[in-house]
Write a protein that holds these residues in place. Structure first.
Motif, mmCIF file in Angstrom:
data_model
loop_
_atom_site.group_PDB
_atom_site.id
_atom_site.type_symbol
_atom_site.label_atom_id
_atom_site.label_comp_id
_atom_site.label_asym_id
_atom_site.label_seq_id
_atom_site.Cartn_x
_atom_site.Cartn_y
_atom_site.Cartn_z
ATOM 1 N N GLU A 193 0.839 -1.207 0.000
ATOM 2 C CA GLU A 193 0.000 0.000 0.000
ATOM 3 C C GLU A 193 0.877 1.261 0.000
ATOM 4 N N LEU A 194 1.896 1.262 0.849
ATOM 5 C CA LEU A 194 2.736 2.473 0.925
ATOM 6 C C LEU A 194 3.528 2.691 -0.370
ATOM 7 N N LYS A 195 3.866 1.598 -1.033
ATOM 8 C CA LYS A 195 4.548 1.743 -2.337
ATOM 9 C C LYS A 195 3.582 2.402 -3.339
ATOM 10 N N ALA A 196 2.357 1.923 -3.348
ATOM 11 C CA ALA A 196 1.357 2.495 -4.273
ATOM 12 C C ALA A 196 1.053 3.950 -3.898
ATOM 13 N N VAL A 197 1.066 4.238 -2.614
ATOM 14 C CA VAL A 197 0.847 5.630 -2.162
ATOM 15 C C VAL A 197 1.968 6.517 -2.704
ATOM 16 N N HIS A 198 3.194 6.036 -2.589
ATOM 17 C CA HIS A 198 4.335 6.822 -3.081
ATOM 18 C C HIS A 198 4.154 7.139 -4.571
ATOM 19 N N GLU A 199 3.773 6.104 -5.332
ATOM 20 C CA GLU A 199 3.622 6.305 -6.780
ATOM 21 C C GLU A 199 2.482 7.282 -7.082
ATOM 22 N N LYS A 200 1.458 7.258 -6.260
ATOM 23 C CA LYS A 200 0.325 8.185 -6.468
ATOM 24 C C LYS A 200 0.748 9.627 -6.155
ATOM 25 N N VAL A 201 1.555 9.795 -5.107
ATOM 26 C CA VAL A 201 2.013 11.156 -4.763
ATOM 27 C C VAL A 201 2.904 11.710 -5.887
ATOM 28 N N GLU A 202 3.758 10.841 -6.424
ATOM 29 C CA GLU A 202 4.595 11.272 -7.563
ATOM 30 C C GLU A 202 3.722 11.713 -8.733
ATOM 31 N N GLU A 203 2.684 10.920 -8.993
ATOM 32 C CA GLU A 203 1.778 11.241 -10.119
ATOM 33 C C GLU A 203 1.081 12.585 -9.858
ATOM 34 N N ALA A 204 0.666 12.791 -8.614
ATOM 35 C CA ALA A 204 -0.010 14.060 -8.262
ATOM 36 C C ALA A 204 0.956 15.224 -8.444
ATOM 37 N N GLN A 205 2.211 15.028 -8.047
ATOM 38 C CA GLN A 205 3.173 16.126 -8.196
ATOM 39 C C GLN A 205 3.402 16.425 -9.677
ATOM 40 N N ARG A 206 3.523 15.364 -10.487
ATOM 41 C CA ARG A 206 3.732 15.574 -11.936
ATOM 42 C C ARG A 206 2.544 16.322 -12.545
ATOM 43 N N ALA A 207 1.332 15.976 -12.106
ATOM 44 C CA ALA A 207 0.133 16.642 -12.642
ATOM 45 C C ALA A 207 0.140 18.128 -12.274
#
Ligand code: GLY
Ligand code: MN
Ligand code: MN
Length: 369
Positions: A250-264
């Motif tokens: 879950e925390l790995k997927a959270v990290h990837e989601k935060v990266e995606e949000a920052q890129r957006a």
């Protein structure tokens, strides 16, 4: 700094006859003071800077920083240094300089109430006006000297961020990692940390404005390290999140989601864009994920002489981005009792986009336990 004083007067409405920046006792020092008076070191407690519409600056300093002030004045012919020894000296001096001014601007945002009372008693017949709006407006876009210093501060933060994984081991205490990070920032040339270093392990990483406490690092922990350096008075603010030991999907997927949000969010940045839109670009990504509502703060803030430099980016922001602003972009997802991830970078807003000042890698890192 004649150009900065002129910029301030450009935004002041109505235009006062003089603007006064008054320092109190540390930490109640006015960022505006150090913005109009560019001096690399010194506390300048109790000092006063009087900025005139023609760009001249009268600078009152105690003996504690008099040599530093004079050296700065030798580099800037628009600064006149006056040394005071007693409060009566300072009163007499400000009265002499401001005697004929009818309307005098004060930086209400950073002057103390006691400082305000002291000054306004010296010249009771003057009209004192708040110029905080003009100071904020003038300071929010940076000149070339400021950008260079912010970039240096950001480079120091990035270098330490790169070094963090090599410092991790089971049992490491949050406070000890923070101490080492602060030490390394100074080794790399910082005057000191720009705010109290945040190191949160495990559930503590889910508290966005935690400090650094006594928890020991354990396998399976997420970690948030949020810190920054002062370089020539200018701040950086960087957050990197790591994972220690045993994988937590879950925390790995959270990290990837935060990266995606920052890129957006980053993809929307350029001159003229409403700040609110930048925040919402990140929020939309997170709210469309299983962690809806877990991004619990604004996306970022202006950074300069202070880490929070008077301007924020959130869903209520009414300002627009402007070329020359330096802002943080820091989405996060926080799972109380479990862990959190935040990724924060400092960027310069340009006409067509942005430039990263912080450069350390942002992607998921799993440090073996
Ligand atoms: N370091 C506090 C913040 O990121 O705003
Ligand atoms: Mn931060
Ligand atoms: Mn920040």
């Amino acid at each position: 700094m004649k150009a900065r004083v002129e910029k301030l007067y450009k935004f002041a409405d109505p235009k006062p006859d003089a603007v006064v920046f008054a320092n109190s006792v540390d930490p109640h020092l006015d960022g505006g003071f150090f913005w109009v008076f560019d001096v690399p070191s010194g506390l300048f407690e109790g000092s006063i800077a009087i900025a005139h519409p023609d760009g001249q600056l009268d600078l009152f300093t105690s003996v504690l920083e008099a040599e530093t002030a004079r050296a700065a004045a030798r580099r800037d012919p628009h600064v006149n240094v006056h040394e005071f020894r007693t409060a009566a000296d300072l009163e007499e001096g400000t009265k002499r300089i401001l005697g004929s001014a009818r309307t005098i601007g004060l930086h209400h945002q950073e002057i103390t109430h006691a400082g305000y009372e002291r000054l306004t008693k010296v010249l009771p017949s003057a009209q004192w006006v708040d110029v905080s709006g003009a100071v904020r407006r003038a300071r929010v876009t940076k000149d070339a000297v400021e950008i260079e210093r912010l970039a240096k501060a950001a480079a120091i933060g990035s270098q330490v961020a790169l070094e963090i994984p090599s410092l991790l081991r089971e049992g490491l205490i949050e406070r000890d990692l923070a101490t080492e990070m602060n030490h390394r920032m100074m080794q790399h040339g910082a005057e000191g940390p720009s705010f109290a270093t945040i190191v949160g392990f495990g559930p503590n990483s889910a508290e966005p404005h935690y400090f650094a406490g006594g928890r020991a690092l354990r396998s399976g922990d997420s970690m948030v390290c949020d810190f920054g350096a002062y370089s020539e008075r200018y701040a950086s603010d960087i957050t990197r999140s790591f994972h220690f030991g045993r994988r937590d999907e879950e925390l790995k997927a959270v990290h990837e989601k935060v990266e995606e949000a920052q890129r957006a969010a980053l993809a929307t940045i350029r001159d003229g864009v409403p700040a609110k839109e930048v925040h919402l670009a990140a929020q939309r990504v997170i709210d469309a994920s299983p962690w809806k509502g877990r991004f619990t703060h604004g996306l970022g803030h202006s950074i300069g002489l202070r880490v929070h430099d008077g301007w924020g980016m959130n869903e209520r922001s009414e300002d627009q981005l402007e070329e020359g602003m330096v802002i943080t972009v820091e989405p996060g997802i926080y799972l109380p009792g479990h862990g959190g991830v935040r990724i924060e970078d400092d960027v310069l807003v340009t006409k067509q986009g942005y430039r990263f000042l912080t450069t350390a890698p942002r992607s998921y890192v799993e440090v073996p336990a």
